[in-house]
Design a protein around this motif. Structure first.
Motif, PDB file in Angstrom:
ATOM      1  N   THR A   1       9.793 -26.155   8.853  1.00 16.38           N
ATOM      2  CA  THR A   1       8.726 -26.342   9.826  1.00 16.38           C
ATOM      3  C   THR A   1       8.650 -25.163  10.794  1.00 16.38           C
ATOM      4  O   THR A   1       7.565 -24.669  11.112  1.00 16.38           O
ATOM      5  N   LEU A   2       9.805 -24.702  11.252  1.00 16.92           N
ATOM      6  CA  LEU A   2       9.832 -23.569  12.176  1.00 16.92           C
ATOM      7  C   LEU A   2       9.360 -22.290  11.494  1.00 16.92           C
ATOM      8  O   LEU A   2       8.687 -21.455  12.114  1.00 16.92           O
ATOM      9  N   ARG A   3       9.687 -22.149  10.221  1.00 15.94           N
ATOM     10  CA  ARG A   3       9.233 -20.948   9.493  1.00 15.94           C
ATOM     11  C   ARG A   3       7.710 -20.963   9.332  1.00 15.94           C
ATOM     12  O   ARG A   3       7.056 -19.916   9.440  1.00 15.94           O
ATOM     13  N   VAL A   4       7.155 -22.130   9.060  1.00 15.77           N
ATOM     14  CA  VAL A   4       5.699 -22.239   8.931  1.00 15.77           C
ATOM     15  C   VAL A   4       5.030 -21.882  10.260  1.00 15.77           C
ATOM     16  O   VAL A   4       4.026 -21.156  10.299  1.00 15.77           O
ATOM     17  N   VAL A   5       5.595 -22.378  11.356  1.00 13.46           N
ATOM     18  CA  VAL A   5       5.057 -22.057  12.680  1.00 13.46           C
ATOM     19  C   VAL A   5       5.134 -20.555  12.930  1.00 13.46           C
ATOM     20  O   VAL A   5       4.187 -19.942  13.446  1.00 13.46           O
ATOM     21  N   ALA A   6       6.257 -19.950  12.553  1.00 17.79           N
ATOM     22  CA  ALA A   6       6.434 -18.511  12.771  1.00 17.79           C
ATOM     23  C   ALA A   6       5.418 -17.694  11.977  1.00 17.79           C
ATOM     24  O   ALA A   6       4.811 -16.752  12.501  1.00 17.79           O
ATOM     25  N   TRP A   7       5.213 -18.052  10.703  1.00 18.60           N
ATOM     26  CA  TRP A   7       4.259 -17.309   9.885  1.00 18.60           C
ATOM     27  C   TRP A   7       2.820 -17.521  10.373  1.00 18.60           C
ATOM     28  O   TRP A   7       1.983 -16.614  10.301  1.00 18.60           O
ATOM     29  N   THR A   8       2.525 -18.724  10.866  1.00 23.71           N
ATOM     30  CA  THR A   8       1.195 -18.985  11.438  1.00 23.71           C
ATOM     31  C   THR A   8       0.976 -18.124  12.674  1.00 23.71           C
ATOM     32  O   THR A   8      -0.105 -17.547  12.874  1.00 23.71           O
ATOM     33  N   TYR A   9       2.000 -18.037  13.486  1.00 21.35           N
ATOM     34  CA  TYR A   9       1.936 -17.189  14.682  1.00 21.35           C
ATOM     35  C   TYR A   9       1.758 -15.723  14.281  1.00 21.35           C
ATOM     36  O   TYR A   9       0.992 -14.984  14.922  1.00 21.35           O
ATOM     37  N   PHE A  10       2.439 -15.310  13.232  1.00 22.33           N
ATOM     38  CA  PHE A  10       2.301 -13.939  12.738  1.00 22.33           C
ATOM     39  C   PHE A  10       0.863 -13.660  12.303  1.00 22.33           C
ATOM     40  O   PHE A  10       0.291 -12.607  12.629  1.00 22.33           O
ATOM     41  N   ALA A  11       0.269 -14.594  11.573  1.00 22.19           N
ATOM     42  CA  ALA A  11      -1.115 -14.427  11.132  1.00 22.19           C
ATOM     43  C   ALA A  11      -2.051 -14.283  12.330  1.00 22.19           C
ATOM     44  O   ALA A  11      -2.956 -13.433  12.342  1.00 22.19           O
ATOM     45  N   GLY A  12      -1.838 -15.101  13.346  1.00 18.45           N
ATOM     46  CA  GLY A  12      -2.647 -14.997  14.554  1.00 18.45           C
ATOM     47  C   GLY A  12      -2.462 -13.665  15.261  1.00 18.45           C
ATOM     48  O   GLY A  12      -3.413 -13.093  15.806  1.00 18.45           O
ATOM     49  N   THR A  13      -1.239 -13.160  15.243  1.00 21.09           N
ATOM     50  CA  THR A  13      -0.952 -11.869  15.867  1.00 21.09           C
ATOM     51  C   THR A  13      -1.698 -10.742  15.165  1.00 21.09           C
ATOM     52  O   THR A  13      -2.291  -9.865  15.807  1.00 21.09           O
ATOM     53  N   VAL A  14      -1.662 -10.755  13.825  1.00 15.01           N
ATOM     54  CA  VAL A  14      -2.373  -9.727  13.056  1.00 15.01           C
ATOM     55  C   VAL A  14      -3.866  -9.771  13.363  1.00 15.01           C
ATOM     56  O   VAL A  14      -4.508  -8.732  13.598  1.00 15.01           O
ATOM     57  N   LEU A  15      -4.442 -10.971  13.365  1.00 17.01           N
ATOM     58  CA  LEU A  15      -5.866 -11.109  13.677  1.00 17.01           C
ATOM     59  C   LEU A  15      -6.172 -10.584  15.079  1.00 17.01           C
ATOM     60  O   LEU A  15      -7.165  -9.886  15.286  1.00 17.01           O
ATOM     61  N   ALA A  16      -5.299 -10.912  16.033  1.00 16.62           N
ATOM     62  CA  ALA A  16      -5.546 -10.513  17.419  1.00 16.62           C
ATOM     63  C   ALA A  16      -5.522  -9.000  17.591  1.00 16.62           C
ATOM     64  O   ALA A  16      -6.294  -8.448  18.393  1.00 16.62           O
TER      65      ALA A  16
END
Length: 366
Positions: A275-290
Motif C-alpha cells: 500500500t505504501l509503495r502504491v502511494v509512493a508511485w502515485t506521488y511520483f507520477a504527480g510530481t512528474v506531471l507537476a
C-alpha cells in the motif's frame, strides 16, 4: 571499504565540501545555509531525527509496559536496544546528507557566475518537436484545466520539501539494520552531488522562467508563488551576489523527479508494504506531471532525473554492501521461520549472527 556502510558517502561529502569551498573562494562569496521546512537544515534535520526517535520509542514503551509506565519503558528500551554506535550511525547519515545538500545549494547558487551560457532554446524546441508542434505544458493545461488541478499538483510539488527529510529520518531512526539507513542516506545524498554536476553540464532555467507567458493562468497556486519568489531572489542575487539572496533556478536535471524516483526505487528494493509503495508511485507520477505542468522542467530534465535516481540507488546499494541482497526474500524467510517456531522474536525483532560484525553494523531481521 564497505565494512562501515558510511565510508563512501562520507568521502563523497568531504569531496563536495572541498569543491564548494574552492568555488566559494573563486567567486568571492561566503557559504550560505539555505532555509527550508521548519527552518535551517541544521535545525530541521536533528528535529526530524528527534521526532522519528520519539515515534519509534514511545509506541513500543506503551505496548510493552503500559501507558502509565511510559517513562520507565522509554528508559528500558533505550538502555537495552540503543547504543552509542547506533546513535553515531544516525548522526553520520544526517550530517552526510546535510553536507551534500548545503554544498549543492551553494554550488547551484554560483551557477550564473560560472556558466553564463543557457540551453533553454534547444530543450524548448525538443519539447515542441516531441509533442508534434505543441508545448507539453499547454497540452496539460488544456486537458487538466488550471483550477483544481493546479492546486493539487502544487501541493504535491511543494510537499516534497517536507516528505523527503521525514522519510530519511524514519529509515535512519526506525530501521535497526544500519546498512539500510546508510543506503538511503547515501542514495539521497548522491542526488545532490549528481544533480549539481548536471546543472553545470547543461545549464538551463526551465520553461516557466524562459517563456513565462505560457504559465500566467497558473498564478495563485503555491508552485507559482514559489517560482515568483525564486525569480525575485535570482534577480537580487544577480544584482548583488554578496547579499542575503541565494540563486535557486536550474532546469536540467529535475531533482524533484530524481529524488522522488530514488525513494520509490528504494522502497521497492527494501520491500515496504504494498500500500505504501502504491502511494509512493502515485506521488511520483504527480510530481512528474507537476514539473511539466508548472514549467519547472523540460521533458529531457525529467528523463535526466530518472537516470540520476536510478544511478543513486544502484551506487548506494553497492557502497553500503546491499547490492546483492533481496530484502523482500529475506523478510518472507523470516516470517516463515517465525511462523514455524510459533513465536516472534523478543520485542518484535531478532538479530542475526554477526549483529555487531562488519565493523559493528547492527543487522536486524525486523
Amino acid at each position: 571499504m564497505r565494512r562501515w556502510p558510511y565510508t563512501f558517502i562520507v568521502g563523497v561529502s568531504v569531496a563536495i565540501g572541498i569543491t564548494v569551498l574552492v568555488a566559494s573562494n573563486h567567486v568571492g562569496l561566503s557559504l550560505k545555509d539555505p532555509e527550508g521546512f521548519l527552518g535551517p537544515a541544521y535545525v530541521r534535520l536533528p528535529l526530524i531525527a528527534v521526532l522519528m526517535f520519539s515515534a519509534g520509542i514511545v509506541p513500543q514503551a506503551i505496548h510493552r509496559y503500559g501507558i502509565k509506565r511510559i517513562p520507565h519503558g522509554v528508559r528500558e528500551i533505550i538502555r537495552t536496544e540503543w547504543t552509542w554506535y547506533r546513535f553515531s550511525h544516525i548522526a553520520v547519515g544526517l550530517l552526510a546528507f546535510y553536507a551534500c545538500y548545503v554544498s549543492y545549494r551553494n554550488l547551484k547558487s554560483y551557477l550564473p557566475l560560472l556558466r553564463e551560457d543557457l540551453y533553454d532554446n534547444a530543450l524548448q524546441r525538443m519539447d515542441y518537436w516531441m509533442f508534434f508542434g505543441n508545448y507539453p505544458a499547454t497540452i496539460m493545461h488544456d486537458v487538466l484545466g488550471t483550477g483544481v488541478s493546479a492546486q493539487v499538483l502544487a501541493t504535491i510539488y511543494i510537499s516534497y520539501l517536507m516528505l523527503i527529510p521525514i522519510t530519511l529520518g524514519a529509515y535512519l531512526v526506525l530501521h535497526k539494520d544500519a546498512s539500510i539507513g546508510a543506503w538511503y542516506a547515501t542514495a539521497l545524498s548522491l542526488n545532490w552531488v549528481l544533480g549539481t554536476a548536471s546543472y553545470y553540464m547543461l545549464p538551463t532555467q526551465g520553461p516557466a522562467f524562459f517563456q513565462p507567458q505560457l504559465f500566467r493562468e497558473l498564478d495563485g497556486s503555491g508552485a507559482s508563488a514559489l517560482q515568483q519568489s525564486l525569480f525575485r531572489n535570482g534577480s537580487a542575487f544577480r544584482e548583488d551576489p554578496t547579499g542575503d539572496s541565494i540563486y535557486g533556478i536550474a532546469g536540467f536535471a529535475s531533482l524533484h523527479v530524481s529524488v522522488v524516483f530514488t525513494a520509490c526505487l528504494f522502497f521497492e528494493r527494501t520491500g515496504i508494504p504494498r500500500t505504501l509503495r502504491v502511494v509512493a508511485w502515485t506521488y511520483f507520477a504527480g510530481t512528474v506531471l507537476a514539473t511539466v505542468y508548472f514549467g519547472w522542467h523540460y521533458v529531457l530534465d525529467d528523463i535526466g532525473g530518472l537516470v540520476i535516481g536510478w544511478a543513486s540507488v544502484s551506487l548506494g546499494a553497492w557502497a553500503t554492501g546491499n547490492s546483492g541482497r533481496n530484502l523482500k526474500k529475506e523478510r518472507r524467510a523470516r516470517e516463515r521461520a517465525e511462523a514455524g517456531s510459533g513465536e516472534g522474536p523478543p520485542g518484535g525483532s531478532q538479530s542475526t549472527a554477526g549483529d555487531e560484525g562488519a565493523g559493528g553494523t547492527v543487522v536486524s531481521t525486523a
